[in-house]
Design an enzyme around this catalytic site. Sequence first.
Site, PDB file in Angstrom:
ATOM      1  CG  ASP A   1      -1.958  -1.294   1.419  1.00 40.25           C
ATOM      2  OD1 ASP A   1      -1.387  -2.393   0.980  1.00 40.25           O
ATOM      3  OD2 ASP A   1      -3.044  -1.140   1.757  1.00 40.25           O
TER       4      ASP A   1
ATOM      5  CD  GLU B   1      -6.448   0.434   1.061  1.00 38.94           C
ATOM      6  OE1 GLU B   1      -7.784  -0.104   0.650  1.00 38.94           O
ATOM      7  OE2 GLU B   1      -5.919  -0.076   2.057  1.00 38.94           O
TER       8      GLU B   1
ATOM      9  CG  ASN C   1     -10.174  -0.942   3.316  1.00 39.93           C
ATOM     10  OD1 ASN C   1      -9.101  -1.297   2.960  1.00 39.93           O
ATOM     11  ND2 ASN C   1     -10.381  -0.370   4.414  1.00 39.93           N
ATOM     12  CG  HIS C   2      -9.080   3.139   2.708  1.00 39.96           C
ATOM     13  ND1 HIS C   2      -9.852   3.776   3.664  1.00 39.96           N
ATOM     14  CD2 HIS C   2      -8.048   2.685   3.354  1.00 39.96           C
ATOM     15  CE1 HIS C   2      -9.549   3.540   4.816  1.00 39.96           C
ATOM     16  NE2 HIS C   2      -8.411   2.947   4.579  1.00 39.96           N
TER      17      HIS C   2
ATOM     18  CG  HIS D   1      -0.788   0.055   5.541  1.00 39.15           C
ATOM     19  ND1 HIS D   1      -0.903   1.567   5.331  1.00 39.15           N
ATOM     20  CD2 HIS D   1      -1.692  -0.483   4.998  1.00 39.15           C
ATOM     21  CE1 HIS D   1      -1.827   1.678   4.716  1.00 39.15           C
ATOM     22  NE2 HIS D   1      -2.491   0.559   3.974  1.00 39.15           N
TER      23      HIS D   1
HETATM   24 FE   LIG Z   1      -4.040   0.201   2.857  1.00 34.70          FE
HETATM   25 FE   LIG Z   2      -6.958  -1.389   3.338  1.00 31.41          FE
END
Ligand SMILES: [Fe+2]
Ligand SMILES: [Fe+2]
Length: 271
Positions: A12, A43, A72-73, A183
């Site tokens: 990420d 994301e 999800n983001h 992360h």
């Molecule tokens: Fe993330």
């Molecule tokens: Fe995420």
Amino acid sequence: MSKKLRFLILGDIVGLSGVSLVKRWIPKLVSTRTIDAVIVNGENAAKNGKGITESIAKDLIASGVSMITTGNHIWAQEETRLSLNKYQNVLRPINFPSRCPGKGFGFFNLGSYEIAVVNVQGQAFMHEKVECPFKALDTTLTFLQMRTKIIFVDFHAETTAEKIALATYVDGRVSGFVGTHTHVQTSDERILPKGTAFITDLGACAALYSSLGMKSETIIERSLTQMPLRAEVVKDPPFMLHGVIIDVDADTGRALSIERIKILDPDPVLT
Ligand SMILES: [Fe+2]
Ligand SMILES: [Fe+2]
């Protein structure tokens, strides 16, 4: 002798500082490690650390990225909700409701080889009520395997158990299976018994002294007060660049090796 293809896959990317960091390192790694293609999770690449915009995606693609996965983001930026269908080579998890814009898998070419990438999201401890990732991936792979043997999966999920279970379920059907979302990089990279390269989580491309890329002080205060305080992206060095390099036998699709990449960069980046 069959051809070997080498893929760099990065975790990420957090904020514009993360984007700058990735743009700094891609050319270096591509030349020193003879990388054939780069896949990243974007994301958190937007300025506020949530979501991605079309211009950031274009910037990453222009910098040598072949495919951008998310999680999800993905819907955090309003423009994405309106126009994800226009974004080139940006995926959203395949198991979101089908009425959502965007797509969960995509293709790119390396010479005569076609590479498929699938993005799927977990259910455990995730807020979104996505479809079963096992069934969704099963169905998608049935289709993708008719087109190519070289397939990568980004499983965007919270728990180690769900990630290991899904990776094992598709072992031998995909070349590489990487986890994202936490992360935090795990040190369990390995080739699974049937030939899939696997790591539970790639980690992140973000500031080291942060809480998952965001300002720790705000996260601490949020815990102490239980107020919905908004954390900012940390833009100060040192930065961490996390991911893996996976070598694949291009004719069989089997992984030949997986190497964890964990670079600590002390230099500031432009944002
Ligand atoms: Fe993330
Ligand atoms: Fe995420």
